[in-house]
Design a protein around this motif. Structure first.
Motif, PDB file in Angstrom:
ATOM      1  N   LEU A   4      -4.315  11.123  -1.312  1.00 27.00           N
ATOM      2  CA  LEU A   4      -3.554  11.643  -2.433  1.00 27.00           C
ATOM      3  C   LEU A   4      -4.285  12.829  -3.039  1.00 27.00           C
ATOM      4  O   LEU A   4      -5.493  12.922  -2.975  1.00 27.00           O
ATOM      5  CB  LEU A   4      -3.380  10.568  -3.507  1.00 27.00           C
ATOM      6  CG  LEU A   4      -2.603   9.327  -3.086  1.00 27.00           C
ATOM      7  CD1 LEU A   4      -2.442   8.400  -4.273  1.00 27.00           C
ATOM      8  CD2 LEU A   4      -1.235   9.718  -2.560  1.00 27.00           C
TER       9      LEU A   4
ATOM     10  N   VAL B 138       1.956   4.698  -0.047  1.00 31.90           N
ATOM     11  CA  VAL B 138       2.088   6.017   0.585  1.00 31.90           C
ATOM     12  C   VAL B 138       2.166   5.835   2.104  1.00 31.90           C
ATOM     13  O   VAL B 138       2.993   6.447   2.791  1.00 31.90           O
ATOM     14  CB  VAL B 138       0.904   6.931   0.190  1.00 31.90           C
ATOM     15  CG1 VAL B 138       0.840   8.168   1.086  1.00 31.90           C
ATOM     16  CG2 VAL B 138       1.037   7.349  -1.269  1.00 31.90           C
ATOM     17  N   PHE B 147       8.082  10.245   3.827  1.00 33.69           N
ATOM     18  CA  PHE B 147       6.954  10.870   3.126  1.00 33.69           C
ATOM     19  C   PHE B 147       6.943  12.367   3.381  1.00 33.69           C
ATOM     20  O   PHE B 147       6.999  12.810   4.526  1.00 33.69           O
ATOM     21  CB  PHE B 147       5.641  10.242   3.603  1.00 33.69           C
ATOM     22  CG  PHE B 147       4.420  10.769   2.897  1.00 33.69           C
ATOM     23  CD1 PHE B 147       4.149  10.393   1.594  1.00 33.69           C
ATOM     24  CD2 PHE B 147       3.546  11.626   3.544  1.00 33.69           C
ATOM     25  CE1 PHE B 147       3.017  10.866   0.943  1.00 33.69           C
ATOM     26  CE2 PHE B 147       2.406  12.107   2.902  1.00 33.69           C
ATOM     27  CZ  PHE B 147       2.143  11.723   1.603  1.00 33.69           C
ATOM     28  N   SER B 150       1.594  15.020  -0.184  1.00 37.32           N
ATOM     29  CA  SER B 150       1.036  14.725  -1.506  1.00 37.32           C
ATOM     30  C   SER B 150       0.916  16.005  -2.302  1.00 37.32           C
ATOM     31  O   SER B 150       0.563  17.052  -1.763  1.00 37.32           O
ATOM     32  CB  SER B 150      -0.349  14.085  -1.372  1.00 37.32           C
ATOM     33  OG  SER B 150      -0.238  12.805  -0.797  1.00 37.32           O
ATOM     34  N   SER B 155       3.519  11.761  -5.044  1.00 37.03           N
ATOM     35  CA  SER B 155       3.789  11.823  -3.614  1.00 37.03           C
ATOM     36  C   SER B 155       5.239  12.243  -3.446  1.00 37.03           C
ATOM     37  O   SER B 155       6.094  11.927  -4.267  1.00 37.03           O
ATOM     38  CB  SER B 155       3.569  10.455  -2.968  1.00 37.03           C
ATOM     39  OG  SER B 155       2.220  10.082  -3.090  1.00 37.03           O
TER      40      SER B 155
END
Lengths: 201, 201
Positions: A4, B138, B147, B150, B155
């Motif tokens: 992250l 995540v 996804f 980030s 996110s």
């Protein structure tokens, strides 16, 4: 720990969006972003939101000013922001932490007086004492006179735009002095809403 | 402990707003709120946001459907919501927890396919292990294919409206099975943005 992207050291950040409810939203948003002096913060805008990072005073100064300039359009405008400090995770350079503390957008003129309604929430992470920190900052807003009551999952602030943002900055700044090394605060601030305050629509 | 109004038991809540960037925003918001079947949730709208509370599946079902109906207007529309479970504080009746789990708004038709971009963040409170919980979710979004990378403090998820909300519900539902009794998730979901994806404006 590189999954992250968050902040290192004591840099403060805010990921936010401004929503002017008008067909001219692009013009209002771009105008607001350009009207504000952002030399003392890192700033990046993508297709969903804008992120500013730097010293706490500049992050609050810049976000308040961008919302003020957008709300000055007179249309119903909402600011949605997540303020954060102490998120473990990344190794970004913190060059903006060496700026001095003189804010660049304190003169908002009549925009500072725009009546605003806010719902905010504090999330102190990594500590079992988080509710005490929250109660303490609600009490502070009550003493300041901006507290407008509790609703599910948030506390309300009412007042001029400058007083509402002052309360937000107060809450954040005091809460980070507690034992929470990672603090998050969400805030939704609304101006020129056609809905009556505190009433169901 | 009665200073703040939050949830008791395992009731899930979401405080959210929908922002259609158009002069017709009142019509779009009211139309969306009325188009959705909300019999299985507690719902209350004030001048800043709407709060729904009930079983997790119904809270996600109703919030997804309200955003879908607003985004179906075709104008740039953004959903901003804070999902929460386990907030200590209030003693509200949890009558909606006895509803069955059959969702009422699963048929979104073509609205389900609206391309959406989301930035979300998980805040597991009262635990020192919160970063592990975040990394785990995540990873789950990565495996699901939604996804999108980030960014600072969030996110990203990209995909159709239904897949983005499915990922949000997945993340929330799995994270509450960890040792966090109080979990918060913020999500900003954007549709029909004129800005190019992943690009600065």
């Amino acid at each position: 720990m590189n999954e992250l992207v968050c902040g290192t050291s004591r840099i403060v950040g805010c990921r936010f969006s401004v929503f002017p409810m008008t067909d001219r939203f692009v013009e209002v948003i771009m105008g607001a972003l350009k009207s504000v002096q952002t030399d003392k913060v890192w700033i990046h805008t993508d297709d969903v939101s804008t992120c500013v990072r730097g010293r706490a005073e500049h992050v609050f100064d810049v976000t308040r000013a961008i919302f003020a300039h957008a709300a000055a359009s007179g249309v119903h405008t909402v600011f949605n922001g997540t303020y954060s400090i102490g998120c473990p995770g990344d190794t970004d350079a913190d060059v903006y932490m060496s700026e001095d503390s003189r804010v660049l957008n304190s003169e908002l003129g009549p925009h500072a007086d725009i009546e605003s309604a806010c719902q905010f929430a504090l999330y102190p992470l990594g500590t079992e004492q988080y509710m005490d920190i929250i109660y303490g900052e609600v009490q502070r807003a009550k003493e300041k006179g901006t507290f407008g009551g509790s609703v599910h999952y948030a506390s309300r602030l009412d007042g001029t735009l400058s007083r509402v943002f002052e309360s937000l900055e107060d809450a954040f700044s005091h809460a980070i002095q507690t034992d929470s090394s990672h603090l998050v605060m969400t805030a939704v601030v609304s101006a020129h809403s056609p809905s009556p305050k505190h009433r169901s629509v």
